[in-house]
Design an enzyme around this catalytic site. Structure first.
Site, PDB file in Angstrom:
ATOM      1  N   ARG A   1      45.324  33.515  39.418  1.00 26.93           N
ATOM      2  CA  ARG A   1      43.684  33.980  40.183  1.00 26.93           C
ATOM      3  C   ARG A   1      42.605  34.472  38.218  1.00 26.93           C
ATOM      4  O   ARG A   1      42.363  35.236  38.362  1.00 26.93           O
ATOM      5  CB  ARG A   1      44.340  35.340  40.218  1.00 26.93           C
ATOM      6  CG  ARG A   1      45.000  35.731  41.810  1.00 26.93           C
ATOM      7  CD  ARG A   1      44.094  34.915  42.841  1.00 26.93           C
ATOM      8  NE  ARG A   1      44.277  35.228  43.849  1.00 26.93           N
ATOM      9  CZ  ARG A   1      44.637  34.002  44.970  1.00 26.93           C
ATOM     10  NH1 ARG A   1      44.976  32.815  43.969  1.00 26.93           N
ATOM     11  NH2 ARG A   1      45.444  33.990  45.861  1.00 26.93           N
TER      12      ARG A   1
ATOM     13  N   GLU B   1      42.072  42.867  40.756  1.00 24.55           N
ATOM     14  CA  GLU B   1      40.551  41.538  40.718  1.00 24.55           C
ATOM     15  C   GLU B   1      39.236  42.046  40.421  1.00 24.55           C
ATOM     16  O   GLU B   1      38.824  41.226  40.239  1.00 24.55           O
ATOM     17  CB  GLU B   1      40.838  41.258  42.014  1.00 24.55           C
ATOM     18  CG  GLU B   1      42.331  40.183  42.291  1.00 24.55           C
ATOM     19  CD  GLU B   1      42.159  39.825  44.081  1.00 24.55           C
ATOM     20  OE1 GLU B   1      41.276  38.707  43.639  1.00 24.55           O
ATOM     21  OE2 GLU B   1      43.315  39.521  44.244  1.00 24.55           O
TER      22      GLU B   1
ATOM     23  N   SER C   1      40.500  42.975  48.010  1.00 22.39           N
ATOM     24  CA  SER C   1      41.270  43.014  47.226  1.00 22.39           C
ATOM     25  C   SER C   1      41.325  43.970  45.718  1.00 22.39           C
ATOM     26  O   SER C   1      40.411  43.278  45.813  1.00 22.39           O
ATOM     27  CB  SER C   1      42.609  41.734  47.274  1.00 22.39           C
ATOM     28  OG  SER C   1      42.661  41.322  48.312  1.00 22.39           O
TER      29      SER C   1
END
Length: 333
Positions: A179, A304, A229
């Site tokens: 990520r 995130e 998310s």
């Protein structure tokens, strides 16, 4: 309220692009969270050349510039943004497929591109089916699902740096990790992406896509504005505690509300806007989750989601939450 943009900036931006240039624009209509004040300007280039021209113009100006896509994983400040947002979106969304190679502009829609490659008999990015947003944003975050990232399929990208200089960057120089990529934190724009995929059976790939979409629809709160998310899955934490949503739910935080924002009743790793939520509401919930889960498990969960401040600072939302609510742990007991 953002001050009126200088006349010379308006003129300069309109000379740089054939696409859209808008001023004093409300961000809550652009945001997937439906949160945000007003942006001084939003410009949408129609090509890599135009995007580079905008960055060259802004390199000589005092106003900040930030590159965005479809605002997935973004939280705009409710006070607004005192600069220029360059949106790489629908005006830069073309792609072509040649054998196993996909050449795409960074504004290409991920759901549309995934289905198109499947119909062409190409696998490799099926895991990203249902992920909202644009290809550029997905590459920037090395996003995906099923603990996979699109970086594995990226051959090269075309970027424009903060001075508006165009560069081709190959896979090994992009620094893909879980990520993340080397491009995060830079004033640079991903403008084009080349992918190399693997052959597959179209009918089977479409079945896989539909199954992923059905699973996501059953699990996630798509009926309310959200940003996907909120917290990253930490592999070390995952092996002991489980996924972020599970950790949040087991901490008793599911459905907790602050103002117009709520930890989703359907999936605890989503924060939804019930109506009228501010960035402060969301950040308070983020701070609450971090301190509560850390006290319970010993693991600190990072976001995130990235927060954009009025002065152009783009940071992980948990950093801003910690700054705004430093005493939350003690005040919440």
């Amino acid at each position: 309220m953002v001050e009126a943009v200088a006349v010379d900036l308006a003129s300069t931006l309109r000379e740089a692009v054939t696409g859209s240039v808008r001023f004093n624009e409300p961000l809550d209509t652009l945001s997937r969270w439906r949160i945000g004040g007003r942006a001084a300007a939003i410009v949408e280039p129609s090509s890599a050349t135009e995007a580079a021209a905008v960055l060259r113009v802004m390199a000589e100006r005092p106003e900040p510039i930030v590159v965005i896509g479809e605002t997935s994983n973004m939280l705009f400040d409710s006070r607004g943004f005192d600069g220029v947002l360059m949106r790489v979106g629908p005006r830069m969304s073309e792609w072509s497929i040649e054998g196993r190679r996909v050449h795409a502009e960074a504004g290409a829609s991920i759901p549309e591109l995934v289905r198109a490659t499947a119909e062409a008999g190409l696998s490799g990015i099926i895991h990203a089916a249902g992920v909202p947003g644009t290809l550029g944003g997905l590459v920037l975050m090395n996003g995906g699902t099923q603990r996979k990232g699109i970086g594995e399929q990226v051959v090269r990208t075309l970027i424009a740096n903060e001075r508006g200089e165009l560069h081709a960057v190959r896979h090994d120089d992009l620094g893909f990790a879980y990520r993340t990529s080397n491009l995060q934190g830079q004033t640079a724009a991903i403008l084009e992406v080349e992918l190399e995929l693997v052959p597959g059976e179209p009918a089977a790939l479409i079945v896989d896509i539909d199954a992923i979409l059905a699973e996501r629809a059953a699990k996630f709160p798509f009926d309310l504005p959200n940003c996907g998310s909120t917290f990253l899955s930490n592999p070390a934490m995952y092996s002991i505690v489980g996924a972020p949503g599970r950790a949040i739910e087991e901490a008793g935080l599911k459905s907790v509300r602050r103002g117009g924002a709520q930890i989703s009743e359907k999936h605890a790793n989503f924060i939804v806007n019930l109506g009228g939520a501010t960035d402060n509401d969301v950040l308070w919930l983020i701070a609450l989750v971090r301190t509560t889960v850390q006290a319970r498990t010993g693991f600190t969960m990072d976001c995130e989601v990235r927060h954009l401040s009025p002065d152009g600072r783009m940071r992980p939302a948990h950093e801003v939450a910690d700054e705004r609510w430093p005493d939350l742990r003690s005040s919440e007991g």
